[in-house]
Write a protein that holds these residues in place. Structure first.
Motif, mmCIF file in Angstrom:
data_model
loop_
_atom_site.group_PDB
_atom_site.id
_atom_site.type_symbol
_atom_site.label_atom_id
_atom_site.label_comp_id
_atom_site.label_asym_id
_atom_site.label_seq_id
_atom_site.Cartn_x
_atom_site.Cartn_y
_atom_site.Cartn_z
ATOM 1 N N THR A 276 0.824 -1.217 0.000
ATOM 2 C CA THR A 276 0.000 0.000 0.000
ATOM 3 C C THR A 276 0.852 1.259 0.000
ATOM 4 O OG1 THR A 276 -0.195 -0.209 2.416
ATOM 5 C CG2 THR A 276 -2.029 -1.050 1.083
ATOM 6 N N GLY A 277 2.153 1.094 0.112
ATOM 7 C CA GLY A 277 3.051 2.247 0.080
ATOM 8 C C GLY A 277 4.463 1.837 0.417
ATOM 9 N N GLY A 278 5.391 2.737 0.149
ATOM 10 C CA GLY A 278 6.781 2.416 0.443
ATOM 11 C C GLY A 278 7.669 3.635 0.379
ATOM 12 N N LYS A 279 8.945 3.416 0.623
ATOM 13 C CA LYS A 279 9.918 4.514 0.569
ATOM 14 C C LYS A 279 11.317 3.939 0.426
ATOM 15 C CE LYS A 279 11.312 6.527 4.254
ATOM 16 N NZ LYS A 279 11.423 7.327 5.485
ATOM 17 N N ILE A 280 12.203 4.740 -0.137
ATOM 18 C CA ILE A 280 13.614 4.385 -0.129
ATOM 19 C C ILE A 280 14.154 4.722 1.256
ATOM 20 C CG2 ILE A 280 15.890 4.864 -1.101
ATOM 21 C CD1 ILE A 280 14.160 3.505 -3.097
#
Length: 329
Positions: A276-280
């Motif tokens: 549903t979402g992410g980030k580096i």
């Protein structure tokens, strides 16, 4: 001989607001957490000579501290003028430049080791600030405070930094059960292309107070840090992924150096397969991509990772900061 174990960290919300160029004008709020992946630093005194022996990705053997090539070790050693006949080895459980705060952890661990060698006890606060000073002087203030504070304190913490740089540390108020659920839904995918955080942070630091649009984006990222904290403390774990997705879309607007076509394609495919979402993790550009996946989507998500032969890190939250685990006085 003594051995120091220092945890690495993952940033959970508000990352980037801990840069000097930002907090000195706007203050900062962020949440971060340490994991059970570590840097180990061994320190011993050589009895038969006064050389320095340093072992990291390369080996240095020299007599003059000023000729040390490793910038962090050199800067720290210069703060301790009476040093001699020391042997230092550093071992990391993850590759360097992969976004888990390894340089901050190294600074914290080495400073703690040198103080212990002199039989001096230092608080987590002092360890953090001494390490921040090293990073700031090396990168002309284009550095943050998150990595050092995470490494020194450990656990899931929130940092509040005022415009003068005073930093308040508080534990995230979340139950053990919710921490376990949260941990099980976070996947750290190794995307290999390493990046040099100092270069990306320098670019970001120069932009954040020059463009009006970038300032507005950073304000929204800071609010998302507070929002992340609120939903986690309320136990609304699955809302976290949607906040990450908002963060992703804001962060990549700061500059093209934050991501690339390959990472963007992977991010979208991960969303199609349950994330549903992410980030580096860290400054951006590569290293580890953190994805939040609700439990009901785990099977589909893991099947996709297996199909694409993507490597994930086996990890858990770690609740202690830098620690001397062996001291043979």
């Amino acid at each position: 001989m003594l051995i120091v174990r220092v945890p690495l960290r993952i940033s959970l919300g508000g990352g980037g607001t801990d840069l000097f160029n930002w907090y000195s004008k706007h203050g900062s709020f962020l949440i971060t957490a340490t994991i059970n992946k570590f840097i180990y630093i061994t320190l011993s005194q050589r009895s038969l000579d006064k050389d320095f022996w340093l072992s990291y990705s390369v080996i240095e053997n020299l007599k003059n501290v000023k000729k040390i090539k490793h910038s962090i070790i050199k800067k720290i050693f210069l703060k301790y003028p009476k040093l001699n006949n020391l042997e230092v080895h550093t071992i990391s459980e993850v590759p360097a430049n992969s976004g888990l705060g390894s340089s901050g952890s190294l600074s914290v661990g080495l400073i703690q080791a040198l103080n212990s060698l002199s039989k001096k006890k230092v608080s987590s606060k002092v360890l953090s600030e001494k390490s921040v000073d090293i990073e700031m002087s090396l990168n002309k203030r284009n550095a943050g405070k998150q990595d050092q504070y995470a490494a020194a304190y450990g656990g899931l913490i929130k940092l509040k930094i005022d415009k003068k740089g005073f930093t308040k540390v508080e534990k995230l108020k979340i139950s053990k059960n919710k921490i376990k659920q949260f941990q099980n839904n976070i996947f750290l995918i190794y995307i290999k292309n390493r990046r040099y955080a100092s270069q990306i942070l320098t670019k970001q630091s120069k932009l954040i107070n020059k463009k009006k649009t970038t300032i507005e984006i950073m304000k929204k990222i800071q609010l998302l840090g507070k929002k992340s904290c609120n939903i986690l403390e309320k136990g609304k774990i699955d809302d976290y992924g949607h906040i990450l997705d908002e963060h992703w879309n804001y962060k990549k607007k700061i500059g093209k150096f934050m991501t690339n076509e390959e990472i963007e394609k992977l991010y979208l495919n991960l969303k199609k397969n349950g994330s549903t979402g992410g980030k580096i993790i860290g400054a951006g550009g590569g290293g580890f991509l953190m994805s939040y996946v609700p439990k009901k989507n785990h099977k589909k998500f893991l099947s996709y990772l297996d199909k694409k032969k993507l490597n994930i890190l086996d990890w858990k939250f770690h609740f202690n900061g830098s620690k001397i685990i062996f001291n043979d006085e």
